[in-house]
Design a protein around this motif. Structure first.
Motif, short mmCIF file in Angstrom:
data_model
loop_
_atom_site.label_atom_id
_atom_site.label_comp_id
_atom_site.label_asym_id
_atom_site.label_seq_id
_atom_site.Cartn_x
_atom_site.Cartn_y
_atom_site.Cartn_z
N ASP A 93 0.81 -1.22 0.00
CA ASP A 93 0.00 0.00 0.00
C ASP A 93 0.84 1.27 0.00
O ASP A 93 0.31 2.37 -0.04
CB ASP A 93 -0.91 0.03 1.23
CG ASP A 93 -1.98 -1.05 1.17
OD1 ASP A 93 -2.36 -1.46 0.06
OD2 ASP A 93 -2.45 -1.47 2.25
N LEU A 94 2.16 1.10 0.07
CA LEU A 94 3.07 2.24 0.14
C LEU A 94 3.64 2.58 -1.23
O LEU A 94 3.67 1.74 -2.13
CB LEU A 94 4.22 1.93 1.10
CG LEU A 94 3.83 1.52 2.51
CD1 LEU A 94 5.06 1.12 3.31
CD2 LEU A 94 3.08 2.64 3.22
N LEU A 95 4.12 3.80 -1.37
CA LEU A 95 4.83 4.25 -2.57
C LEU A 95 6.24 4.63 -2.12
O LEU A 95 6.41 5.32 -1.11
CB LEU A 95 4.13 5.46 -3.19
CG LEU A 95 2.66 5.28 -3.55
CD1 LEU A 95 2.08 6.58 -4.08
CD2 LEU A 95 2.48 4.16 -4.56
N VAL A 96 7.26 4.18 -2.86
CA VAL A 96 8.65 4.37 -2.45
C VAL A 96 9.47 4.93 -3.59
O VAL A 96 9.39 4.46 -4.72
CB VAL A 96 9.27 3.03 -1.99
CG1 VAL A 96 10.70 3.22 -1.53
CG2 VAL A 96 8.43 2.39 -0.89
N ALA A 97 10.29 5.94 -3.27
CA ALA A 97 11.26 6.48 -4.23
C ALA A 97 12.63 6.44 -3.54
O ALA A 97 12.75 6.86 -2.39
CB ALA A 97 10.91 7.90 -4.62
N ARG A 98 13.63 5.92 -4.27
CA ARG A 98 14.98 5.80 -3.71
C ARG A 98 15.98 6.53 -4.60
O ARG A 98 15.97 6.37 -5.82
CB ARG A 98 15.38 4.34 -3.61
CG ARG A 98 14.62 3.54 -2.60
CD ARG A 98 15.12 2.09 -2.57
NE ARG A 98 14.34 1.26 -1.67
CZ ARG A 98 13.22 0.63 -2.01
NH1 ARG A 98 12.76 0.72 -3.24
NH2 ARG A 98 12.57 -0.09 -1.14
N ALA A 102 19.14 9.53 -0.61
CA ALA A 102 17.86 9.89 0.00
C ALA A 102 16.80 8.86 -0.39
O ALA A 102 16.95 8.16 -1.38
CB ALA A 102 17.42 11.28 -0.46
N TRP A 103 15.76 8.80 0.40
CA TRP A 103 14.60 7.99 0.05
C TRP A 103 13.35 8.59 0.65
O TRP A 103 13.41 9.40 1.57
CB TRP A 103 14.77 6.52 0.42
CG TRP A 103 15.16 6.20 1.84
CD1 TRP A 103 16.41 5.86 2.27
CD2 TRP A 103 14.32 6.18 3.00
NE1 TRP A 103 16.39 5.63 3.63
CE2 TRP A 103 15.12 5.82 4.11
CE3 TRP A 103 12.98 6.44 3.22
CZ2 TRP A 103 14.62 5.70 5.40
CZ3 TRP A 103 12.47 6.33 4.51
CH2 TRP A 103 13.29 5.96 5.57
N LEU A 104 12.22 8.18 0.09
CA LEU A 104 10.92 8.68 0.53
C LEU A 104 9.91 7.54 0.47
O LEU A 104 9.81 6.86 -0.55
CB LEU A 104 10.46 9.83 -0.38
CG LEU A 104 9.10 10.44 -0.12
CD1 LEU A 104 9.06 11.12 1.25
CD2 LEU A 104 8.75 11.44 -1.21
N VAL A 105 9.20 7.32 1.57
CA VAL A 105 8.14 6.32 1.62
C VAL A 105 6.84 7.07 1.90
O VAL A 105 6.75 7.83 2.87
CB VAL A 105 8.38 5.27 2.73
CG1 VAL A 105 7.23 4.27 2.77
CG2 VAL A 105 9.71 4.56 2.51
N LEU A 106 5.85 6.85 1.06
CA LEU A 106 4.55 7.52 1.18
C LEU A 106 3.48 6.51 1.55
O LEU A 106 3.43 5.41 0.98
CB LEU A 106 4.17 8.17 -0.15
CG LEU A 106 5.15 9.18 -0.71
CD1 LEU A 106 4.82 9.50 -2.15
CD2 LEU A 106 5.15 10.43 0.13
N ASP A 107 2.63 6.89 2.47
CA ASP A 107 1.46 6.09 2.83
C ASP A 107 0.23 6.93 2.48
O ASP A 107 -0.28 7.68 3.32
CB ASP A 107 1.48 5.75 4.32
CG ASP A 107 0.34 4.84 4.73
OD1 ASP A 107 -0.61 4.64 3.94
OD2 ASP A 107 0.40 4.32 5.86
N PRO A 108 -0.22 6.84 1.23
CA PRO A 108 -1.33 7.70 0.79
C PRO A 108 -2.61 7.54 1.61
O PRO A 108 -3.33 8.51 1.83
CB PRO A 108 -1.56 7.28 -0.67
CG PRO A 108 -0.27 6.67 -1.09
CD PRO A 108 0.29 6.01 0.13
#
Length: 138
Positions: A93-98, A102-108
């Motif tokens: 259910d998460l969206l991840v950019a690496r 740096a990295w970013l995890v999104l929980d919409p």
């Protein structure tokens, strides 16, 4: 009545006839201001498969204001690092950019995120207050 409408139309047209571009008035959100209500994060899913540098994920999406507010003075360095990130990917259910640093995890569903930035040999992490977003895996 018809004359009043024509006068209003003429005044409106005169006010809009400049050659300025609306985008010239756009400004980045302030670094210390969080949004009072969460934006519409449903559009983030449409960014899957696209790099943040192409999609506007970091600079102009529904997360931008809160991301800038949470990262504060580190927002610029994070934004620069994420411009080298690979495509946004789904992880359940998460969206991840690496990116390399740096990295970013999104929980919409919860309008929450977790971000990390490597600088000078150390890693700094930020998370939406009260949220439990996992870090980016391997």
């Amino acid at each position: 009545m018809r004359t009043a409408i024509l006068v209003l139309l003429a005044a409106s047209a005169a006010a809009c006839s400049g050659n300025e571009k609306v985008a010239d008035n756009a400004v980045m959100p302030a670094l210390d201001v969080a949004s009072e209500t969460p934006g519409d994060w449903s559009g983030l899913v449409e960014m899957v498969g696209r790099r943040p540098s192409e999609s506007g994920l970091i600079e102009s999406s529904a997360i931008s204001v809160d991301l800038n507010a949470l990262l504060g003075p580190d927002a610029g360095a994070f934004r620069d690092a994420m411009m080298r990130a690979g495509p946004l990917a789904r992880d359940g259910d998460l969206l991840v950019a690496r990116a390399p640093d740096a990295w970013l995890v999104l929980d919409p569903a919860d309008h929450a995120f977790r971000a990390a930035l490597r600088q000078g040999g150390s890693v700094r992490e930020w998370q939406t207050p009260g949220a439990e977003v996992p870090p980016a895996g391997g």
